[in-house]
Motif scaffolding. Structure first.
Motif, PDB file in Angstrom:
ATOM      1  N   LEU A 261     -16.159  -6.181   9.974  1.00  0.00           N
ATOM      2  CA  LEU A 261     -15.088  -5.273   9.557  1.00  0.00           C
ATOM      3  C   LEU A 261     -15.202  -5.024   8.059  1.00  0.00           C
ATOM      4  CD1 LEU A 261     -11.333  -5.596  10.466  1.00  0.00           C
ATOM      5  CD2 LEU A 261     -12.022  -5.439   8.082  1.00  0.00           C
ATOM      6  N   MET A 262     -15.111  -3.760   7.666  1.00  0.00           N
ATOM      7  CA  MET A 262     -15.198  -3.393   6.257  1.00  0.00           C
ATOM      8  C   MET A 262     -13.980  -2.567   5.865  1.00  0.00           C
ATOM      9  SD  MET A 262     -18.274  -1.487   4.208  1.00  0.00           S
ATOM     10  CE  MET A 262     -17.746   0.220   4.189  1.00  0.00           C
ATOM     11  N   PHE A 263     -13.192  -3.093   4.944  1.00  0.00           N
ATOM     12  CA  PHE A 263     -11.975  -2.445   4.471  1.00  0.00           C
ATOM     13  C   PHE A 263     -12.283  -1.715   3.173  1.00  0.00           C
ATOM     14  CE2 PHE A 263      -7.827  -3.237   2.036  1.00  0.00           C
ATOM     15  CZ  PHE A 263      -7.197  -2.110   2.558  1.00  0.00           C
ATOM     16  N   ALA A 264     -12.093  -0.391   3.156  1.00  0.00           N
ATOM     17  CA  ALA A 264     -12.462   0.431   1.998  1.00  0.00           C
ATOM     18  C   ALA A 264     -11.244   1.183   1.479  1.00  0.00           C
ATOM     19  CB  ALA A 264     -13.561   1.414   2.388  1.00  0.00           C
ATOM     20  N   PRO A 265     -10.472   0.559   0.569  1.00  0.00           N
ATOM     21  CA  PRO A 265      -9.217   1.166   0.090  1.00  0.00           C
ATOM     22  C   PRO A 265      -9.438   2.150  -1.052  1.00  0.00           C
ATOM     23  CG  PRO A 265      -9.455  -1.014  -0.851  1.00  0.00           C
ATOM     24  CD  PRO A 265     -10.662  -0.804   0.037  1.00  0.00           C
ATOM     25  N   ILE A 266     -10.119   3.243  -0.771  1.00  0.00           N
ATOM     26  CA  ILE A 266     -10.584   4.140  -1.837  1.00  0.00           C
ATOM     27  C   ILE A 266      -9.442   4.824  -2.572  1.00  0.00           C
ATOM     28  CG2 ILE A 266     -10.853   6.170  -0.338  1.00  0.00           C
ATOM     29  CD1 ILE A 266     -13.471   6.741  -1.950  1.00  0.00           C
ATOM     30  N   THR A 267      -8.256   4.925  -1.947  1.00  0.00           N
ATOM     31  CA  THR A 267      -7.148   5.609  -2.616  1.00  0.00           C
ATOM     32  C   THR A 267      -6.236   4.653  -3.386  1.00  0.00           C
ATOM     33  OG1 THR A 267      -5.793   5.490  -0.603  1.00  0.00           O
ATOM     34  CG2 THR A 267      -7.129   7.471  -0.919  1.00  0.00           C
ATOM     35  N   ARG A 268      -6.563   3.377  -3.450  1.00  0.00           N
ATOM     36  CA  ARG A 268      -5.708   2.381  -4.102  1.00  0.00           C
ATOM     37  C   ARG A 268      -5.622   2.618  -5.604  1.00  0.00           C
ATOM     38  NH1 ARG A 268      -8.616  -3.273  -5.684  1.00  0.00           N
ATOM     39  NH2 ARG A 268      -6.813  -3.237  -7.085  1.00  0.00           N
ATOM     40  N   THR A 269      -4.598   2.063  -6.221  1.00  0.00           N
ATOM     41  CA  THR A 269      -4.507   2.025  -7.675  1.00  0.00           C
ATOM     42  C   THR A 269      -5.120   0.729  -8.190  1.00  0.00           C
ATOM     43  OG1 THR A 269      -3.016   1.918  -9.568  1.00  0.00           O
ATOM     44  CG2 THR A 269      -2.169   1.045  -7.501  1.00  0.00           C
ATOM     45  N   TYR A 270      -5.767   0.820  -9.354  1.00  0.00           N
ATOM     46  CA  TYR A 270      -6.305  -0.376 -10.002  1.00  0.00           C
ATOM     47  C   TYR A 270      -5.355  -0.879 -11.083  1.00  0.00           C
ATOM     48  CZ  TYR A 270     -10.409   0.578  -7.295  1.00  0.00           C
ATOM     49  OH  TYR A 270     -11.253   0.785  -6.231  1.00  0.00           O
ATOM     50  N   SER A 271      -4.152  -0.340 -11.081  1.00  0.00           N
ATOM     51  CA  SER A 271      -3.105  -0.880 -11.938  1.00  0.00           C
ATOM     52  C   SER A 271      -2.435  -2.084 -11.290  1.00  0.00           C
ATOM     53  CB  SER A 271      -2.049   0.201 -12.229  1.00  0.00           C
ATOM     54  OG  SER A 271      -2.617   1.286 -12.921  1.00  0.00           O
ATOM     55  N   GLN A 272      -2.774  -2.364 -10.038  1.00  0.00           N
ATOM     56  CA  GLN A 272      -2.230  -3.507  -9.305  1.00  0.00           C
ATOM     57  C   GLN A 272      -3.378  -4.370  -8.789  1.00  0.00           C
ATOM     58  OE1 GLN A 272      -0.104  -1.674  -6.088  1.00  0.00           O
ATOM     59  NE2 GLN A 272       1.530  -0.853  -7.389  1.00  0.00           N
ATOM     60  N   ILE A 273      -3.161  -5.674  -8.763  1.00  0.00           N
ATOM     61  CA  ILE A 273      -4.133  -6.595  -8.177  1.00  0.00           C
ATOM     62  C   ILE A 273      -3.950  -6.611  -6.662  1.00  0.00           C
ATOM     63  CG2 ILE A 273      -4.747  -9.052  -8.022  1.00  0.00           C
ATOM     64  CD1 ILE A 273      -4.000  -9.263 -10.991  1.00  0.00           C
ATOM     65  N   LEU A 274      -5.040  -6.777  -5.930  1.00  0.00           N
ATOM     66  CA  LEU A 274      -4.964  -6.883  -4.474  1.00  0.00           C
ATOM     67  C   LEU A 274      -4.148  -8.115  -4.094  1.00  0.00           C
ATOM     68  CD1 LEU A 274      -8.614  -6.125  -3.304  1.00  0.00           C
ATOM     69  CD2 LEU A 274      -6.597  -4.706  -2.881  1.00  0.00           C
ATOM     70  N   LYS A 275      -3.017  -7.871  -3.487  1.00  0.00           N
ATOM     71  CA  LYS A 275      -2.160  -8.981  -3.097  1.00  0.00           C
ATOM     72  C   LYS A 275      -1.226  -8.525  -1.990  1.00  0.00           C
ATOM     73  CE  LYS A 275       0.989 -12.457  -5.037  1.00  0.00           C
ATOM     74  NZ  LYS A 275       1.705 -12.926  -6.263  1.00  0.00           N
ATOM     75  N   ASP A 276      -1.082  -9.343  -0.971  1.00  0.00           N
ATOM     76  CA  ASP A 276      -0.169  -9.049   0.129  1.00  0.00           C
ATOM     77  C   ASP A 276       1.175  -9.696  -0.178  1.00  0.00           C
ATOM     78  OD1 ASP A 276       1.118  -8.470   2.433  1.00  0.00           O
ATOM     79  OD2 ASP A 276      -0.261  -9.529   3.773  1.00  0.00           O
ATOM     80  N   ASP A 277       2.112  -8.887  -0.665  1.00  0.00           N
ATOM     81  CA  ASP A 277       3.434  -9.435  -1.002  1.00  0.00           C
ATOM     82  C   ASP A 277       4.444  -9.224   0.120  1.00  0.00           C
ATOM     83  OD1 ASP A 277       3.973  -6.739  -1.109  1.00  0.00           O
ATOM     84  OD2 ASP A 277       4.425  -6.677  -3.247  1.00  0.00           O
ATOM     85  N   GLY A 278       3.960  -8.744   1.277  1.00  0.00           N
ATOM     86  CA  GLY A 278       4.834  -8.574   2.431  1.00  0.00           C
ATOM     87  C   GLY A 278       5.652  -7.305   2.428  1.00  0.00           C
ATOM     88  N   THR A 279       5.487  -6.459   1.419  1.00  0.00           N
ATOM     89  CA  THR A 279       6.302  -5.237   1.337  1.00  0.00           C
ATOM     90  C   THR A 279       5.574  -4.004   1.868  1.00  0.00           C
ATOM     91  OG1 THR A 279       5.534  -4.678  -0.900  1.00  0.00           O
ATOM     92  CG2 THR A 279       7.444  -6.156  -0.715  1.00  0.00           C
ATOM     93  N   PRO A 293      -2.545   5.648   1.332  1.00  0.00           N
ATOM     94  CA  PRO A 293      -1.789   4.768   0.437  1.00  0.00           C
ATOM     95  C   PRO A 293      -2.450   4.567  -0.915  1.00  0.00           C
ATOM     96  CG  PRO A 293      -2.956   3.481   2.087  1.00  0.00           C
ATOM     97  CD  PRO A 293      -3.144   4.918   2.465  1.00  0.00           C
ATOM     98  N   ARG A 294      -1.633   4.674  -1.967  1.00  0.00           N
ATOM     99  CA  ARG A 294      -2.079   4.286  -3.310  1.00  0.00           C
ATOM    100  C   ARG A 294      -1.574   2.886  -3.640  1.00  0.00           C
ATOM    101  NH1 ARG A 294      -4.473   7.041  -6.872  1.00  0.00           N
ATOM    102  NH2 ARG A 294      -3.436   6.038  -8.642  1.00  0.00           N
ATOM    103  N   ASN A 295      -0.376   2.592  -3.189  1.00  0.00           N
ATOM    104  CA  ASN A 295       0.186   1.266  -3.402  1.00  0.00           C
ATOM    105  C   ASN A 295      -0.663   0.219  -2.688  1.00  0.00           C
ATOM    106  OD1 ASN A 295       2.078  -1.002  -2.249  1.00  0.00           O
ATOM    107  ND2 ASN A 295       3.097  -0.239  -4.082  1.00  0.00           N
ATOM    108  N   VAL A 296      -1.029  -0.848  -3.387  1.00  0.00           N
ATOM    109  CA  VAL A 296      -1.924  -1.864  -2.832  1.00  0.00           C
ATOM    110  C   VAL A 296      -1.339  -2.506  -1.577  1.00  0.00           C
ATOM    111  CG1 VAL A 296      -2.802  -4.194  -3.266  1.00  0.00           C
ATOM    112  CG2 VAL A 296      -3.234  -2.378  -4.921  1.00  0.00           C
ATOM    113  N   ALA A 297      -0.063  -2.863  -1.617  1.00  0.00           N
ATOM    114  CA  ALA A 297       0.551  -3.540  -0.476  1.00  0.00           C
ATOM    115  C   ALA A 297       0.536  -2.664   0.772  1.00  0.00           C
ATOM    116  CB  ALA A 297       1.981  -3.949  -0.820  1.00  0.00           C
ATOM    117  N   ASP A 298       0.727  -1.364   0.594  1.00  0.00           N
ATOM    118  CA  ASP A 298       0.686  -0.461   1.751  1.00  0.00           C
ATOM    119  C   ASP A 298      -0.712  -0.423   2.365  1.00  0.00           C
ATOM    120  OD1 ASP A 298       3.334   0.092   1.301  1.00  0.00           O
ATOM    121  OD2 ASP A 298       2.978   2.039   0.342  1.00  0.00           O
ATOM    122  N   GLY A 299      -1.729  -0.356   1.517  1.00  0.00           N
ATOM    123  CA  GLY A 299      -3.092  -0.359   2.034  1.00  0.00           C
ATOM    124  C   GLY A 299      -3.401  -1.630   2.801  1.00  0.00           C
TER     125      GLY A 299
END
Length: 539
Positions: A261-279, A293-299
């Protein structure tokens, strides 16, 4: 960093040293994917460097990776040089050299990705180029029907999806991939991706009621069956990306051991660190009307949904820190921190490493970010500050603490949020922020010049690169300030000077600096973009 001028060889005799070291890498997948503008020497240099940094995998996109070499040898965006002639035979020869270099160093060799949605139909997929060919109806009937038309999406084959509800399409694609794997036993991992376009899946009666991801899993299972029949152990990467972020509703993988499986979050923002905060939240799938999604948690929420049905698969992230964002964060320190902590936290996302989709010449102004990525993939418990201090000391000797202070200050003062288009690009307040970044560079230049050292060729080169980067960042900031004030003449003048300095940088520091991607990224951000089409591809 890559190249002989990037090496520092310890001078202490080995017989005076007693060393014991034992460590298992934190993640299985620690690799780089070819992107940007490259010569064959650039690629061979980075492959030689990779194992020294703890990286273990190299990925060549496309059946013929023409576009990456064309950007360099075609001198796209170069203000002075004329294009050189490049042919398919030459590029295929480059690929053979790359495979040998990777295998000689024990690297995992990965291949293809884009192209499977056009090459099986006889349509070349060598880059994101406009194709005005009038293809016969026997070909166009297999393309996705969008808005009542079956045609190349934006005249771009790589961006064009197919009519996946048609069994003939699935058969053509999966048989083509299986045959490729049989003919290329050197390929350890083959990537099977759909088109690179978005919101362009087939709307015909065969397709409109089935998710693209369901058709995708159907083809993955068909491919697995064909590879098994051929007795091939080739691993297959499948892609969670744009329209495929939405997990399948019906289909399941029959043989998870085959797949990665390869996850490619190309639309993410790099102003946030990859983290699952549950939101994180997802939105319903609406064919060809999707927002990504641009928001990391949404991706990450989309990833979690896929992991529910692919829990038994190996996995990694395919991210783009070094495609565009490293250019948008001029000081590089905050970018390097984000990259480091993204990698260190991958296990929290149940991901087993990263293949970095990136430009190859990204050691401008320093190699810190690349080492931050490699070190965190090798040892997720490493300390960013320790890595930074060690790398910068190798680059700048006794001056490293002062250089670190300068780079962190530049990261803090330079408006990366504007360059990322996360804040307004216009207005006096935006212009003032870029004026401040320009003043910061001017103030620091003589201080850095006074620190310049020639204690060895590597340190001397690192200082030269740093000083030129400072000068370029001044004109970069000028350009954005003119743009913020909507002074187009001033912006064009600043861009002309920036192009001159970029040409100087690539001439002197080709291993470290990619002119094509730097200038195109900056120009597109401020609306000075222009596109290049490759010449016809000759055999």
């Amino acid at each position: 960093k890559p190249g002989k001028d990037g090496e520092v060889i310890p001078s202490r005799p080995l017989e005076e040293m007693t060393v014991s070291y034992r460590h298992a890498a934190s993640y299985r997948h620690r690799g780089i994917c070819i992107e940007g503008a490259v010569s064959i020497e650039h690629v061979l240099d980075i492959i030689e460097w990779m194992p020294k940094a703890g990286l273990n995998s190299y990925f060549v996109q496309f059946l013929t990776p023409f576009v990456f070499f064309q950007r360099y040898y075609g001198h796209e965006w170069h203000p002075y040089k004329q294009p050189e002639r490049l042919t398919k035979t030459i590029v295929d020869g480059f690929t053979l050299q790359i495979v040998k270099a990777a295998k000689d160093r024990g690297l995992i060799y990965q291949a293809v990705g884009h192209g499977w949605t056009c090459e099986p139909l006889g349509i070349p997929g060598t880059g994101w180029y406009e194709d005005n060919t009038e293809y016969p109806e026997e070909v166009t009937r297999l393309l996705a029907e969008v808005n009542g038309k079956r045609e190349l999406w934006g005249k771009n084959p790589l961006n064009t999806n197919l009519c996946y509800g048609n069994p003939e399409v699935r058969e053509k694609v999966t048989s083509f991939i299986a045959d490729y794997c049989e003919k290329h036993p050197e390929t350890d991992v083959v990537h099977f991706w759909l088109a690179d376009g978005t919101n362009n899946h087939c709307e015909c009666p065969l397709c409109k009621d089935t998710l693209p991801s369901d058709f995708y899993v159907m083809m993955l299972n068909e491919l697995d069956k064909k590879l098994t029949e051929k007795g091939l152990a080739t691993r297959v990467v499948f892609l969670i990306y744009v329209d495929l972020l939405w997990k399948p509703e019906k289909e399941k993988l029959n043989n998870p051991d085959r797949f990665i499986l390869m996850f490619a979050p190309i639309t993410r923002t790099y102003s946030q660190i990859l983290k699952d905060d549950g939101t994180g939240k997802t939105v319903p799938f609406v064919r060809n009307k999707l927002e990504f999604p641009r928001n990391v948690a949404d991706g990450i929420k989309y990833l979690r949904d896929w992991q529910e049905i692919a829990a038994d698969c190996d996995s990694f992230i395919f991210d783009y820190h070094y495609m565009w964002d490293y250019i948008r964060e001029a000081g590089s320190m905050n970018h390097a921190k984000t990259l480091f902590y993204d990698m260190a936290g991958l296990d929290q996302l149940n991901l087993n490493g990263m293949i970095s989709c990136q430009n190859q010449r990204v050691f401008f102004p320093t190699p810190l970010g690349m080492h931050a990525m490699a070190e965190a993939l090798w040892d997720k418990t490493a300390s960013f500050d320790e890595v930074a201090d060690r790398v910068l000391a190798a680059c700048f000797g006794m001056a490293a603490p002062t250089v670190k202070e300068y780079l962190q200050g530049l990261s803090d003062v330079y408006p990366a949020d504007v360059a990322r288009r996360e804040s307004s690009r216009h207005g006096e307040e935006t212009a003032r922020r870029f004026d401040e970044a320009e003043s910061y560079c001017l103030t620091w230049y003589p201080k850095l010049k006074a620190l310049e050292s020639a204690e060895n060729p590597c340190v001397a080169r690192c200082f030269d690169v740093l000083l030129l980067h400072n000068e370029m960042t001044r004109y970069n900031a000028q350009l954005y300030a003119f743009n913020a004030r909507e002074d187009r003449l001033g912006a064009k003048t600043a861009f002309t000077e920036l192009s001159r300095l970029a040409a100087k940088a690539e001439e002197k520091y080709s291993t470290e600096f990619d002119l094509c991607l730097y200038l195109s990224t900056v120009a597109n951000t401020v609306g000075l973009g222009r596109r290049y089409d490759a010449p016809p591809l000759e055999e």
